[in-house]
Write an enzyme that holds these catalytic residues in place. Structure first.
Site, PDB file in Angstrom:
ATOM      1  N   LYS A 189      17.410  -6.030 -31.197  1.00  0.00           N
ATOM      2  CA  LYS A 189      17.000  -6.754 -32.400  1.00  0.00           C
ATOM      3  C   LYS A 189      17.686  -8.111 -32.447  1.00  0.00           C
ATOM      4  CE  LYS A 189      18.364  -6.954 -36.681  1.00  0.00           C
ATOM      5  NZ  LYS A 189      18.067  -8.390 -36.860  1.00  0.00           N
ATOM      6  N   GLU A 264      31.639  -7.075 -31.124  1.00  0.00           N
ATOM      7  CA  GLU A 264      32.273  -8.388 -30.956  1.00  0.00           C
ATOM      8  C   GLU A 264      32.108  -9.100 -32.289  1.00  0.00           C
ATOM      9  OE1 GLU A 264      32.848 -11.890 -30.812  1.00  0.00           O
ATOM     10  OE2 GLU A 264      31.359 -12.248 -29.230  1.00  0.00           O
ATOM     11  N   CYS A 298      32.470 -17.439 -33.038  1.00  0.00           N
ATOM     12  CA  CYS A 298      33.420 -16.409 -33.458  1.00  0.00           C
ATOM     13  C   CYS A 298      34.823 -16.760 -32.982  1.00  0.00           C
ATOM     14  CB  CYS A 298      32.991 -15.052 -32.947  1.00  0.00           C
ATOM     15  SG  CYS A 298      32.450 -15.101 -31.246  1.00  0.00           S
ATOM     16  N   GLU A 395      37.230 -16.303 -42.226  1.00  0.00           N
ATOM     17  CA  GLU A 395      36.364 -16.984 -41.269  1.00  0.00           C
ATOM     18  C   GLU A 395      35.321 -17.816 -42.035  1.00  0.00           C
ATOM     19  OE1 GLU A 395      33.719 -14.581 -38.774  1.00  0.00           O
ATOM     20  OE2 GLU A 395      34.325 -15.838 -37.097  1.00  0.00           O
TER      21      GLU A 395
HETATM   22  P1  ADP Z   1      25.991 -12.969 -39.800  1.00  0.00           P
HETATM   23  O1  ADP Z   1      26.759 -12.944 -41.078  1.00  0.00           O
HETATM   24  O2  ADP Z   1      26.600 -13.752 -38.709  1.00  0.00           O
HETATM   25  O3  ADP Z   1      24.511 -13.203 -39.970  1.00  0.00           O
HETATM   26  P2  ADP Z   1      25.513 -10.175 -39.601  1.00  0.00           P
HETATM   27  O4  ADP Z   1      26.512  -9.144 -39.206  1.00  0.00           O
HETATM   28  O5  ADP Z   1      24.987 -10.136 -40.979  1.00  0.00           O
HETATM   29  O6  ADP Z   1      26.176 -11.520 -39.219  1.00  0.00           O
HETATM   30  O7  ADP Z   1      24.257 -10.140 -38.620  1.00  0.00           O
HETATM   31  C1  ADP Z   1      24.319  -9.994 -37.237  1.00  0.00           C
HETATM   32  C2  ADP Z   1      23.165  -9.120 -36.791  1.00  0.00           C
HETATM   33  O8  ADP Z   1      23.294  -7.847 -37.399  1.00  0.00           O
HETATM   34  C3  ADP Z   1      21.779  -9.633 -37.202  1.00  0.00           C
HETATM   35  O9  ADP Z   1      20.858  -9.352 -36.179  1.00  0.00           O
HETATM   36  C4  ADP Z   1      21.491  -8.827 -38.442  1.00  0.00           C
HETATM   37  O10 ADP Z   1      20.119  -8.686 -38.735  1.00  0.00           O
HETATM   38  C5  ADP Z   1      22.096  -7.488 -38.069  1.00  0.00           C
HETATM   39  N1  ADP Z   1      22.430  -6.617 -39.211  1.00  0.00           N
HETATM   40  C6  ADP Z   1      22.753  -6.961 -40.481  1.00  0.00           C
HETATM   41  N2  ADP Z   1      22.961  -5.881 -41.250  1.00  0.00           N
HETATM   42  C7  ADP Z   1      22.757  -4.790 -40.449  1.00  0.00           C
HETATM   43  C8  ADP Z   1      22.819  -3.371 -40.649  1.00  0.00           C
HETATM   44  N3  ADP Z   1      23.122  -2.827 -41.832  1.00  0.00           N
HETATM   45  N4  ADP Z   1      22.571  -2.573 -39.593  1.00  0.00           N
HETATM   46  C9  ADP Z   1      22.284  -3.087 -38.383  1.00  0.00           C
HETATM   47  N5  ADP Z   1      22.195  -4.399 -38.137  1.00  0.00           N
HETATM   48  C10 ADP Z   1      22.428  -5.257 -39.140  1.00  0.00           C
END
Ligand code: ADP
Length: 492
Positions: A189, A264, A298, A395
């Site tokens: 994804k 990560e 990061c 961050e």
């Molecule tokens: P950022 O704040 O850098 O956008 P996130 O951790 O929110 O970081 O997002 C990183 C990835 O994780 C994206 O692909 C996002 O869609 C996905 N993501 C966000 N929430 C979830 C969740 N509950 N379960 C799985 N993937 C998620």
């Protein structure tokens, strides 16, 4: 730079892939839903992308499962897997200008950065792991008794891979490289902000000869598509790059199936400048360390520790360089800094800038929005920062540098390590013994000495503490995609 002039401009850039890739077929989401992906430089919609959810993930996992349990990928000659991966890298390289433009359009990073940095590193990663495909082997072990004991390194199975928006092409390569080399199959994804280049790479993987079902891509949102990948019993392992908050959710949701996890996550990396350093080089290191990729790294060197003897002069230089940094159109070859990826990130960063001012730090340069269209922020330097301020602890993920002063080595190490993160760090000094001592005492997964942001496909990268676990890149990067099987044969 000659090739840059040839890079397609946004208006003429064809967007080929906007659907899901499942079992070798490009399909709409089962719900029929789509979402907009936005150009962060103009706030205009680039394309509507199919919005996958649990139903699509179900189909993708079924395809990946079949491809793993019955398909040719884990069973073919390992060297042939490697050859397909080399071919994928060659196809990406052949489209490098168009891919760099697409990355710049979707993410906002300067096209020159994508062309010179992200994509060459992605190519290196794919080729590095293509070379590993036929070098993954076990051991023979002299156990007690009349036995022949050996180990096999076998692929872990179906890997769920969830990536962020800051380096879409590079993160795709970091995830696919070791998984493909090991013989795993994939449900990926991409981030909802930047789905376009991952989809394009998936098309190129098909062309390269990756069999149907080995790479499945389901764009969509985290709580729907992402969570469905994490929870699905057909997924053996989840590799995630993103925020610590999301990692905690994933860890809880993955507990039921005891899924293997690698994370990560974020950082608040100390970048330490001693008075005896090559200050020209250190100033460039401080600049690049914080501003690379609009500060959306990061491993950004967001806490700049400067020894008190040179503090004033060094900070002047850093501020001066920040003022000169060219912020603007990602498609202008002279641009050094594009917009932040979206409004949410823009608002979050502006909030931190306000908090820095409110808590009493000095905003030595920057601090404001650039223009009134697109998510551009001035390169920003805070001085007189105290360790307990939010801008020194949390961050920010933007072009905001916090400068801290130090005088004593032990005190420096304590303060540099006084963070929940532990991703990266750097030290600038001409004293070799001191460089190694600091490198040893810092609790971080990567320490750069007299350099910053030096990445190589062969060198492991990952975090101590809450910056994650597991390593990507290098030989260690294969480990999370492999199981070790022990075979013991009686010779009596
Ligand atoms: P950022 O704040 O850098 O956008 P996130 O951790 O929110 O970081 O997002 C990183 C990835 O994780 C994206 O692909 C996002 O869609 C996905 N993501 C966000 N929430 C979830 C969740 N509950 N379960 C799985 N993937 C998620």
């Amino acid at each position: 730079m000659a090739t840059l002039a040839a890079a397609p401009k946004p208006a003429s850039l064809p967007i080929h892939q906007t659907q899901l890739l499942i079992d070798g077929q490009w399909v709409p989401a089962k719900s029929g839903k789509t979402f907009d992906t936005i150009n962060p430089a103009t706030e205009e919609v680039i394309a509507q992308v199919a919005e996958g959810d649990a139903a699509d993930v179900e189909a993708a996992v079924r395809a990946a499962r079949r491809a793993f349990d019955e398909g040719p990928w884990p069973r073919m000659n390992a060297r042939d897997r490697g050859r397909i991966m080399y071919r994928l890298a060659d196809l990406i390289e052949a489209e490098i200008d168009e891919l760099a433009a697409l990355e710049a359009l979707d993410n906002g990073k300067p096209v020159s950065d994508a062309r010179a940095g992200d994509i060459p590193l992605a190519l290196d990663t794919l080729r590095y792991y293509a070379g590993w495909a036929d070098k993954i082997h076990g051991q023979t072990i002299p156990i007690n008794g009349n036995y022949f004991c050996y180990t096999r390194r076998e692929p872990v199975g179906v890997a769920g891979q969830i990536i962020p928006w800051n380096f879409p092409i590079l993160m795709t390569a970091w995830k696919w490289g070791p998984a493909l080399a090991a013989g795993c199959t994939i449900v990926m994804k991409p981030a909802e902000q930047t789905p376009l280049t991952c989809l394009r790479l998936a098309r190129l993987a098909q062309k390269a000869g990756v069999p149907d079902g080995v790479i499945n891509v389901v764009p969509g949102f985290g709580p729907t598509a992402g969570a469905a990948i994490v929870k699905h019993p057909g997924i053996d392992k989840v590799a995630f790059t993103g925020s610590g908050e999301t990692a905690q959710i994933i860890m809880r949701q993955a507990a039921d199936g005891l899924k293997r996890l690698t994370f990560e996550l974020g950082g608040k990396s100390p970048n330490i400048v001693f008075a005896d350093a090559d200050l020209d080089a250190a100033a460039v290191g401080a600049h690049v360390g914080i501003y690379l990729n609009q500060g959306q790294c990061c491993c950004a060197g967001s806490r700049l520790f400067v020894e008190d003897a040179i503090h004033e002069k060094f900070v002047e230089r850093v501020v001066e360089m920040s003022r000169k940094r060219k912020v603007g159109d990602p498609f202008d070859p002279a641009t050094e800094q594009g917009p932040q990826v979206d409004r949410a990130q823009f608002d979050k960063i502006m909030g931190y800038i306000e908090s820095g001012k409110r808590e009493g730090a000095t905003c030595a340069t920057g601090g404001k929005r650039v223009g009134d269209r697109g998510f551009f922020i001035e390169p920003t330097v805070f001085t007189n920062v105290k360790d307990e301020m939010a801008i020194a602890r949390e961050e920010i993920f933007g072009p905001v540098l916090s400068v801290l002063k130090f005088s004593d080595m032990d005190e420096l190490i304590r303060r540099a390590n006084a963070t929940t993160f532990g991703l990266a760090a750097a030290v600038w000094t001409r004293d070799v013994a001191r460089a190694h001592e600091v490198a040893k005492r810092l609790r971080a997964g990567t320490v750069w000495v007299n350099c910053y942001d030096v990445f190589d496909a062969a060198a492991p990268f990952g975090g101590f503490k809450q910056s994650g676990f597991g390593r990507e890149l290098g030989e260690r990067g294969l480990d999370p995609y492999l199981e070790t099987k022990t075979v013991t044969v009686s010779l009596s």
